[in-house]
Design an enzyme around this catalytic site. Structure first.
Site, PDB file in Angstrom:
ATOM      1  N   SER A  62      47.766   5.046  27.198  1.00  0.00           N
ATOM      2  CA  SER A  62      46.180   4.666  26.180  1.00  0.00           C
ATOM      3  C   SER A  62      46.709   4.742  24.768  1.00  0.00           C
ATOM      4  CB  SER A  62      45.193   5.165  26.473  1.00  0.00           C
ATOM      5  OG  SER A  62      45.337   4.650  27.916  1.00  0.00           O
ATOM      6  N   PHE A 120      44.379   2.058  41.506  1.00  0.00           N
ATOM      7  CA  PHE A 120      45.439   3.180  41.941  1.00  0.00           C
ATOM      8  C   PHE A 120      44.635   4.250  42.493  1.00  0.00           C
ATOM      9  CE2 PHE A 120      48.465   2.631  39.313  1.00  0.00           C
ATOM     10  CZ  PHE A 120      48.083   1.719  38.104  1.00  0.00           C
ATOM     11  N   ASN A 161      39.624   0.193  30.733  1.00  0.00           N
ATOM     12  CA  ASN A 161      41.468  -0.781  30.178  1.00  0.00           C
ATOM     13  C   ASN A 161      41.499  -1.796  30.066  1.00  0.00           C
ATOM     14  OD1 ASN A 161      43.813   1.496  30.078  1.00  0.00           O
ATOM     15  ND2 ASN A 161      42.641   1.836  32.405  1.00  0.00           N
ATOM     16  N   ARG A 285      39.858   7.768  19.001  1.00  0.00           N
ATOM     17  CA  ARG A 285      39.162   9.247  19.351  1.00  0.00           C
ATOM     18  C   ARG A 285      38.995  10.019  17.952  1.00  0.00           C
ATOM     19  NH1 ARG A 285      38.322   9.371  25.443  1.00  0.00           N
ATOM     20  NH2 ARG A 285      40.123   8.277  27.146  1.00  0.00           N
TER      21      ARG A 285
HETATM   22  C1  LIG Z   1      40.965   7.865  30.444  1.00  0.00           C
HETATM   23  C2  LIG Z   1      42.364   8.184  30.109  1.00  0.00           C
HETATM   24  C3  LIG Z   1      42.839   9.677  30.992  1.00  0.00           C
HETATM   25  S1  LIG Z   1      42.602   7.020  31.715  1.00  0.00           S
HETATM   26  C4  LIG Z   1      43.403   6.639  30.727  1.00  0.00           C
HETATM   27  C5  LIG Z   1      44.841   5.226  30.990  1.00  0.00           C
HETATM   28  N1  LIG Z   1      45.316   5.597  31.916  1.00  0.00           N
HETATM   29  C6  LIG Z   1      44.933   5.272  33.565  1.00  0.00           C
HETATM   30  O1  LIG Z   1      44.076   4.078  33.292  1.00  0.00           O
HETATM   31  C7  LIG Z   1      46.456   5.218  34.601  1.00  0.00           C
HETATM   32  C8  LIG Z   1      45.645   6.013  35.046  1.00  0.00           C
HETATM   33  C9  LIG Z   1      45.939   6.545  36.825  1.00  0.00           C
HETATM   34  C10 LIG Z   1      46.993   7.380  36.084  1.00  0.00           C
HETATM   35  C11 LIG Z   1      47.419   8.863  36.740  1.00  0.00           C
HETATM   36  N2  LIG Z   1      46.209   8.649  38.286  1.00  0.00           N
HETATM   37  C12 LIG Z   1      45.750   7.723  39.808  1.00  0.00           C
HETATM   38  O2  LIG Z   1      46.537   7.508  40.106  1.00  0.00           O
HETATM   39  C13 LIG Z   1      44.813   8.748  39.816  1.00  0.00           C
HETATM   40  N3  LIG Z   1      44.282   8.452  41.427  1.00  0.00           N
HETATM   41  C14 LIG Z   1      47.923   9.302  36.639  1.00  0.00           C
HETATM   42  O3  LIG Z   1      48.029  10.098  36.563  1.00  0.00           O
HETATM   43  O4  LIG Z   1      49.747   8.745  36.387  1.00  0.00           O
HETATM   44  C15 LIG Z   1      44.552   5.843  29.817  1.00  0.00           C
HETATM   45  O5  LIG Z   1      45.993   6.457  29.522  1.00  0.00           O
HETATM   46  N4  LIG Z   1      44.056   6.521  29.431  1.00  0.00           N
HETATM   47  C16 LIG Z   1      43.123   7.490  29.714  1.00  0.00           C
HETATM   48  C17 LIG Z   1      42.662   8.280  27.692  1.00  0.00           C
HETATM   49  O6  LIG Z   1      42.784   6.951  27.306  1.00  0.00           O
HETATM   50  O7  LIG Z   1      43.680   9.652  27.564  1.00  0.00           O
END
Ligand SMILES: CC1(C)S[C@@H]2[C@H](NC(=O)CCCC[C@H](NC(=O)C[NH3+])C(=O)[O-])C(=O)N2[C@H]1C(=O)[O-]
Length: 349
Positions: A62, A120, A161, A285
């Site tokens: 992200s 996910f 997202n 952020r």
């Molecule tokens: C807000 C967050 C943390 S999540 C958001 C985005 N990543 C995602 O939306 C992917 C989430 C699934 C990733 C996966 N997790 C799962 O599948 C859990 N069931 C993993 O950990 O590899 C990103 O990058 N952002 C981070 C951000 O902006 O910091």
């Protein structure tokens, strides 16, 4: 407050903790007024055992959202976009509520549901189902619109997202180019970010890179090598590839006012609360640290990689820290402590 010197020993300790908690590798680079500090632990590749190198490329997740926001703020500077205009002005009929503005989208206050919650919910099956898939932006937005909105437009911050998929659609509509071309022309080339790429729908990471490992939901299950994927589920919300050096250059340049007008940067820094010691602007952020220093950047969580990339108010000191494991809450929390080492010179308790 004057920033205390970075605590490199403490930083190394944080990386070792992340490694002990399941990250095959972890690294950090601090650019501090021309001085470069580096730290790495562990391996880039569990099969070959190759040691992680601080110049290895990786998926930034992200952090891509800041790239998309910068392009849109530049378009606002060029008079081609108004932040407080309805998204409908530029993408008629896409969203079901004309009250949703560009600013709402870039500050996660649109109320658009995050389609990745469903995608996910089961970590490894969800990933395997999409890792080679290619989505259109519209398909991703349609997945979101199957759900009710989470807030009225302009309501409280609710990370999604979907917002930065809409941002990618705005970039394409307003420029007639894909985001790859706009990132390249407006950010990557001007800043000479030679380790930074937008690869979609290819699944490879160009040049030397560290592999990334996805932690399954089941405790003790074997890590999944998640390095190769299209990241088509994220695109303008998460598909950039970069390095610690380039992300430090990027966030430092942004906060130094080198990528947008001062007025546009001020818009990016209009904060809404986003959790304890956190605020969100436009694709940016803010984190407030224990020593009273606030830092500005973004975080990333994509399969296999956790990234923190933040710079000081004047862009003089910047840190990018990466762990090559994801879906591991302890590693995610531990890696946050690299900010304290880098900007407060202490080990947060
Ligand atoms: C807000 C967050 C943390 S999540 C958001 C985005 N990543 C995602 O939306 C992917 C989430 C699934 C990733 C996966 N997790 C799962 O599948 C859990 N069931 C993993 O950990 O590899 C990103 O990058 N952002 C981070 C951000 O902006 O910091």
């Amino acid at each position: 407050p004057h920033e205390p010197a970075p605590d490199l020993a403490g930083l190394r300790g944080v990386l070792r903790s992340a490694q002990s908690q399941g990250a095959p590798g972890a690294m950090a680079r601090i650019d501090d007024h021309g001085t470069v500090l580096r730290a790495t632990v562990g391996v880039a590749d569990r099969k070959s055992g190759r040691a992680l190198d601080p110049s290895d490329r990786f998926r930034v997740g992200s952090i891509t959202k800041t790239f998309s926001a910068v392009v849109l703020l530049q378009l606002a500077d060029e008079g081609r976009l108004r932040l407080d205009a309805s998204v409908d002005t530029y993408l008629p009929g896409l969203l079901p509520d004309r009250r949703i503005t560009v600013r709402h989208v870039l500050s996660h206050r649109s109320g658009l549901y995050d389609y990745t919650n469903d995608m996910f919910a089961r970590t490894v099956p969800g990933f395997e189902a999409v890792r080679t898939k290619v989505f259109t932006y519209r398909e991703l937005v349609q997945r979101s619109l199957k759900h009710p909105r989470t807030t009225a437009p302009g309501g409280a911050y609710a990370y999604s997202n979907t917002n930065f998929v809409v941002a990618g659609m705005l970039i394409e509509k307003l420029t007639g180019h894909g985001v790859a071309r706009e990132y390249q022309d407006r950010i990557i080339a001007p800043l000479k970010l030679t380790d930074t790429f937008y690869v979609h729908p290819g699944t490879g990471i160009p040049g030397r890179h560290t592999r990334g490992y996805l932690t399954p939901d089941a405790a003790g299950a074997a890590l999944v090598d998640a390095t190769r994927q299209t990241v088509s589920w994220a695109q303008s919300a998460g598909a950039v590839i970069s390095s610690t050096r380039d992300l430090n250059t990027f966030y430092s340049a942004l906060l130094r006012g080198r990528l947008t007008s001062a007025a546009a940067l001020a818009q990016m820094r209009r904060w809404v609360p986003a959790g304890t010691g956190q605020a969100y602007g436009l694709g940016l952020r803010r984190r407030d640290l224990s020593c009273g220093v606030s830092v500005y950047g973004h975080t990333g969580a994509v399969q296999g990689y956790y990234t923190y990339a933040f710079t000081s108010q004047d862009g003089g000191r910047t840190l990018t820290a990466v762990a090559t494991a994801s879906n591991n809450a302890r590693v995610h929390t531990t890696m946050l402590r690299t900010l304290e080492s880098a900007f407060c010179g202490t080990q947060a308790s």
